[in-house]
Write a protein that holds these residues in place. Structure first.
Motif, PDB file in Angstrom:
ATOM      1  N   SER A 136      -2.965  -7.184   1.643  1.00 53.39           N
ATOM      2  CA  SER A 136      -2.969  -6.987  -0.001  1.00 53.39           C
ATOM      3  C   SER A 136      -3.470  -8.187  -0.517  1.00 53.39           C
ATOM      4  O   SER A 136      -3.583  -9.280  -0.013  1.00 53.39           O
ATOM      5  CB  SER A 136      -1.778  -6.602  -0.667  1.00 53.39           C
ATOM      6  N   PRO A 137      -4.101  -8.170  -1.675  1.00 52.53           N
ATOM      7  CA  PRO A 137      -4.689  -9.292  -2.587  1.00 52.53           C
ATOM      8  C   PRO A 137      -3.407 -10.440  -2.375  1.00 52.53           C
ATOM      9  O   PRO A 137      -3.863 -11.735  -2.641  1.00 52.53           O
ATOM     10  CB  PRO A 137      -4.890  -8.849  -3.943  1.00 52.53           C
ATOM     11  N   LYS A 138      -2.208  -9.926  -2.482  1.00 50.68           N
ATOM     12  CA  LYS A 138      -1.008 -11.034  -2.297  1.00 50.68           C
ATOM     13  C   LYS A 138      -0.504 -11.264  -0.989  1.00 50.68           C
ATOM     14  O   LYS A 138       0.699 -10.724  -0.753  1.00 50.68           O
ATOM     15  CB  LYS A 138      -0.074 -10.579  -3.530  1.00 50.68           C
ATOM     16  N   HIS A 163       0.842  -1.335   0.088  1.00 52.72           N
ATOM     17  CA  HIS A 163       0.093  -0.094  -0.004  1.00 52.72           C
ATOM     18  C   HIS A 163       0.791   1.323  -0.008  1.00 52.72           C
ATOM     19  O   HIS A 163       0.981   2.163   1.101  1.00 52.72           O
ATOM     20  CB  HIS A 163      -0.939  -0.062   1.220  1.00 52.72           C
ATOM     21  N   PRO A 164       1.676   1.604  -1.144  1.00 53.63           N
ATOM     22  CA  PRO A 164       2.518   2.758  -1.026  1.00 53.63           C
ATOM     23  C   PRO A 164       1.637   4.168  -0.941  1.00 53.63           C
ATOM     24  O   PRO A 164       2.559   4.889  -0.532  1.00 53.63           O
ATOM     25  CB  PRO A 164       3.309   2.521  -2.323  1.00 53.63           C
ATOM     26  N   ALA A 165       0.467   4.132  -1.598  1.00 59.58           N
ATOM     27  CA  ALA A 165      -0.222   5.387  -1.416  1.00 59.58           C
ATOM     28  C   ALA A 165      -0.410   5.754  -0.124  1.00 59.58           C
ATOM     29  O   ALA A 165      -0.277   7.066   0.230  1.00 59.58           O
ATOM     30  CB  ALA A 165      -1.415   5.280  -2.163  1.00 59.58           C
ATOM     31  N   LEU A 166      -0.715   4.726   0.712  1.00 55.42           N
ATOM     32  CA  LEU A 166      -1.103   5.318   2.142  1.00 55.42           C
ATOM     33  C   LEU A 166       0.197   5.664   3.134  1.00 55.42           C
ATOM     34  O   LEU A 166       0.360   6.424   3.818  1.00 55.42           O
ATOM     35  CB  LEU A 166      -1.610   4.105   2.956  1.00 55.42           C
ATOM     36  N   ALA A 167       1.344   4.756   2.777  1.00 53.99           N
ATOM     37  CA  ALA A 167       2.624   5.350   3.176  1.00 53.99           C
ATOM     38  C   ALA A 167       2.882   6.741   2.919  1.00 53.99           C
ATOM     39  O   ALA A 167       3.518   7.579   3.750  1.00 53.99           O
ATOM     40  CB  ALA A 167       3.734   4.176   2.810  1.00 53.99           C
ATOM     41  N   GLU A 168       2.793   7.087   1.580  1.00 58.36           N
ATOM     42  CA  GLU A 168       3.076   8.462   1.215  1.00 58.36           C
ATOM     43  C   GLU A 168       2.333   9.546   1.834  1.00 58.36           C
ATOM     44  O   GLU A 168       2.728  10.555   2.162  1.00 58.36           O
ATOM     45  CB  GLU A 168       3.032   8.457  -0.313  1.00 58.36           C
ATOM     46  N   ALA A 169       0.934   9.062   1.911  1.00 57.93           N
ATOM     47  CA  ALA A 169       0.232   9.974   2.594  1.00 57.93           C
ATOM     48  C   ALA A 169       0.692  10.157   4.109  1.00 57.93           C
ATOM     49  O   ALA A 169       0.580  11.558   4.721  1.00 57.93           O
ATOM     50  CB  ALA A 169      -1.400   9.403   2.626  1.00 57.93           C
ATOM     51  N   GLY A 223     -12.264  -2.859   3.761  1.00 58.49           N
ATOM     52  CA  GLY A 223     -12.923  -3.339   2.434  1.00 58.49           C
ATOM     53  C   GLY A 223     -11.949  -4.331   1.643  1.00 58.49           C
ATOM     54  O   GLY A 223     -11.241  -3.636   0.886  1.00 58.49           O
ATOM     55  N   LEU A 224     -12.350  -5.443   1.814  1.00 59.10           N
ATOM     56  CA  LEU A 224     -11.407  -6.419   0.899  1.00 59.10           C
ATOM     57  C   LEU A 224     -11.936  -6.552  -0.300  1.00 59.10           C
ATOM     58  O   LEU A 224     -11.085  -6.788  -1.139  1.00 59.10           O
ATOM     59  CB  LEU A 224     -11.316  -7.796   1.872  1.00 59.10           C
ATOM     60  N   PHE A 225     -13.270  -6.635  -0.277  1.00 52.28           N
ATOM     61  CA  PHE A 225     -14.010  -6.962  -1.611  1.00 52.28           C
ATOM     62  C   PHE A 225     -13.608  -8.081  -2.397  1.00 52.28           C
ATOM     63  O   PHE A 225     -13.021  -7.799  -3.487  1.00 52.28           O
ATOM     64  CB  PHE A 225     -14.074  -5.697  -2.481  1.00 52.28           C
ATOM     65  N   GLY A 226     -13.442  -9.209  -1.984  1.00 49.68           N
ATOM     66  CA  GLY A 226     -13.084 -10.444  -2.848  1.00 49.68           C
ATOM     67  C   GLY A 226     -14.117 -10.676  -3.860  1.00 49.68           C
ATOM     68  O   GLY A 226     -15.465 -10.434  -3.921  1.00 49.68           O
ATOM     69  N   PRO A 261      -5.478  -1.801   0.299  1.00 51.78           N
ATOM     70  CA  PRO A 261      -5.692  -1.170  -1.147  1.00 51.78           C
ATOM     71  C   PRO A 261      -6.755  -1.403  -1.999  1.00 51.78           C
ATOM     72  O   PRO A 261      -6.929  -2.702  -2.149  1.00 51.78           O
ATOM     73  CB  PRO A 261      -4.198  -1.591  -1.642  1.00 51.78           C
ATOM     74  N   ILE A 262      -7.264  -0.328  -2.488  1.00 52.67           N
ATOM     75  CA  ILE A 262      -8.348  -0.479  -3.472  1.00 52.67           C
ATOM     76  C   ILE A 262      -7.913  -0.009  -4.759  1.00 52.67           C
ATOM     77  O   ILE A 262      -7.646   1.013  -4.509  1.00 52.67           O
ATOM     78  CB  ILE A 262      -9.765   0.050  -2.919  1.00 52.67           C
TER      79      ILE A 262
END
Length: 532
Positions: free
Chosen positions: A60-62, A12-18, A463-466, A489-490
């Protein structure tokens, strides 16, 4: 902040940058790559000696790749002489596997905690663990933050007439989380439960006569006669009872060749003011019309129902008596669930329900299924399976996500029950994870079609949303909004294409937790609700 390094994993790089942007810094340099055979390689690109290191890596999905990458990053920082290493896990992987669900099952959540400790982590910051007792798996400090204050703030700012809303749990396991939000917002709450068996009256009535060994018990003749005596309408006229008494006395006098005079009867220790004789106080009935049938001085020839003197409130009519009912019973609504959707009561049942083990009602036959919500709830509890040897019930391993698979089976029918008044109100259906859509859609249809709710918000932290979960919830007419945080991450394109989806930002909460941890300040303020 000085002497702090924040590393971003690949999950989740976007969250870390925020988070780094709010703290006024940049993510530290770190090279992450994979070999051709799938192995993960980590190389720290800056000095971390005697520094506080924070590694932001969510699920994450992985999941397995993200977890292995986190373990290698922790070990690399430990080898680089970091002062302290804190793993920031907004969504903790394997958190739903925190207990043994079968005899030969694995407690994977505990294993992940042990792996993190062996890798060299000193502190864990996470958000809304699926089971809060998981903190006991760690030998290191764990800060389990809550997204509830953030969700409550969003509700107060974005939901019109939120003070009239109701918070609903879609399963019994989430009631603690729901009541916490309801108390914070000072709202009422409800619960939706799904019964695994759909009994009919004939089956449940047979259970009353079953002995401990499963055999049919013979009914006691004395109890049968007493039951027949007491099976009288409590509102029948007192005059009818008096006429039956006179006829009984006349028949007895004619058989004995004596006459009954209207003189005052002989004194009796249990004589009432009107001259009637009652039985022992221990044998008196509390029914409204319980007046003695036996004449004065008569001997006891069999089981007789003793009656008390008539009172002034015996003259109330039946309509007035119906007013004195439990108001809470009106807030219990049941419905039929087929393939994850609410169906009408006259909808044809399956040929054989695998959950109930009973034959379905054929066309033209009378449906003997339980219509009383309170009786249906009692039957479900009374027919629960025996406890498992390891604790809990035999089906304790089936979580709400696993039960969603039963919704898609056309041969299964379930009874869903709504407890709480949601008519013409906004409903917040809340849980910690949205992974599969079955239970969410079933709860939303129940509160709308059966309860009469005006608008439905599906709220969760993760929100995993499988699979096609998000698409199915988007197409559901009974769901108006889907509110989650960005702990998982979405994809941006998915978020833009889903009109009902609302994503709450966690960077402010996590950045403040990192700042307080670095300066040694208390984080108890992060659990509190503040007025706007």
């Amino acid at each position: 902040m000085r002497r702090v390094k924040i590393f971003a994993g690949s999950s989740h790089p976007a969250l870390a940058e925020a988070i780094c942007e709010r703290l006024g810094t940049q993510p530290a340099k770190c090279e992450l790559k994979k070999f051709s055979n799938g192995e993960t390689s980590v190389s720290i690109g800056t000095s971390i000696r005697d520094q506080d290191v924070f590694i932001v890596q969510s699920g994450s999905p992985k999941t397995n790749d993200s977890l292995m990458e986190l373990l290698i990053m922790i070990n690399a920082c430990k080898g680089g002489s970091a002062k302290s290493i804190t793993a920031v896990l907004p969504y903790f992987p394997y958190s739903r596997q925190s207990k043994k669900k079968s005899v030969r099952g694995a407690i994977t959540g505990r294993m992940v905690a042990n792996l993190l400790a062996i890798a060299g982590v000193d502190h864990i910051i996470t958000l809304d663990l699926h089971a809060s007792q998981m903190q006991g798996f760690f030998g290191k400090p764990v800060d389990n933050l809550f997204a509830e204050p953030l969700i409550a703030k969003w509700i107060r700012h974005n939901v019109p007439k939120w003070r009239e809303a109701v918070v609903v749990s879609k399963n019994p396991g989430g009631t603690k989380r729901v009541t916490s939000l309801a108390d914070a917002l000072k709202l009422n709450f409800g619960i939706v439960t799904t019964e695994k068996r759909r009994w009919n009256v004939s089956q449940s009535a047979m259970l009353e006569n079953l002995g401990t060994d499963g055999a049919m018990e013979e009914e006691d003749p004395l109890e049968a006669e007493l039951d027949a005596e007491t099976a009288i309408d409590p509102l029948e006229a007192v005059e009818d009872i008096s006429s039956r008494k006179r006829r009984s006395r006349q028949n007895k006098s004619s058989s004995n060749g004596t006459s009954i005079t209207s003189s005052q009867p002989t004194s009796h220790p249990n004589t009432l003011l009107n001259g009637q004789i009652t039985s022992s106080p221990l044998a008196r009935s509390s029914r409204l019309d319980s007046i003695s049938d036996s004449p004065p001085g008569s001997s006891f020839n069999g089981p007789t129902r003793a009656r008390t003197a008539p009172t002034s409130f015996q003259n109330i009519d039946r309509d007035t008596a119906d007013e004195y009912t439990d108001e809470r019973a009106r807030d219990v609504i049941t419905g039929r669930l087929r393939q994850g959707h609410i169906v009408d009561d006259d909808y044809p049942s399956p040929t054989m329900s695998a959950m109930s083990g009973s034959l379905a009602t054929l066309p033209g036959e009378k449906d003997d299924s339980i219509s009383d919500p309170m009786m249906a709830s009692f039957t479900s509890v009374a027919s629960a399976p025996p406890e498992h040897a390891l604790g809990g019930s035999c089906d304790a391993g089936a979580s709400s996500d696993e039960e969603d698979e039963n919704y898609l089976n056309p041969d299964h029918e379930q009874t869903i029950t709504l407890v709480g008044n949601v008519k013409n109100k906004t409903v917040f259906i809340m849980d910690d994870i949205i992974d599969k859509y079955g239970s969410w859609i079933a709860a939303a249809e129940t509160v709308v079609k059966k309860g009469g709710a005006k608008k439905v918000y599906c709220i969760a932290t993760h929100g995993l949303f499988g699979n096609d979960c998000l698409a199915q919830m988007e197409n559901c007419e009974c769901i108006d909004y889907i509110v989650v945080t960005n702990s998982f991450p979405i994809p941006p394109e998915t978020a833009k294409a889903t009109k009902k989806l609302v994503i709450l930002e966690l960077s402010s909460l996590l950045s403040e937790a990192i700042r307080r941890n670095h300066y040694g300040e208390s984080i108890s303020q992060l659990f509190m609700h503040y007025p706007d």
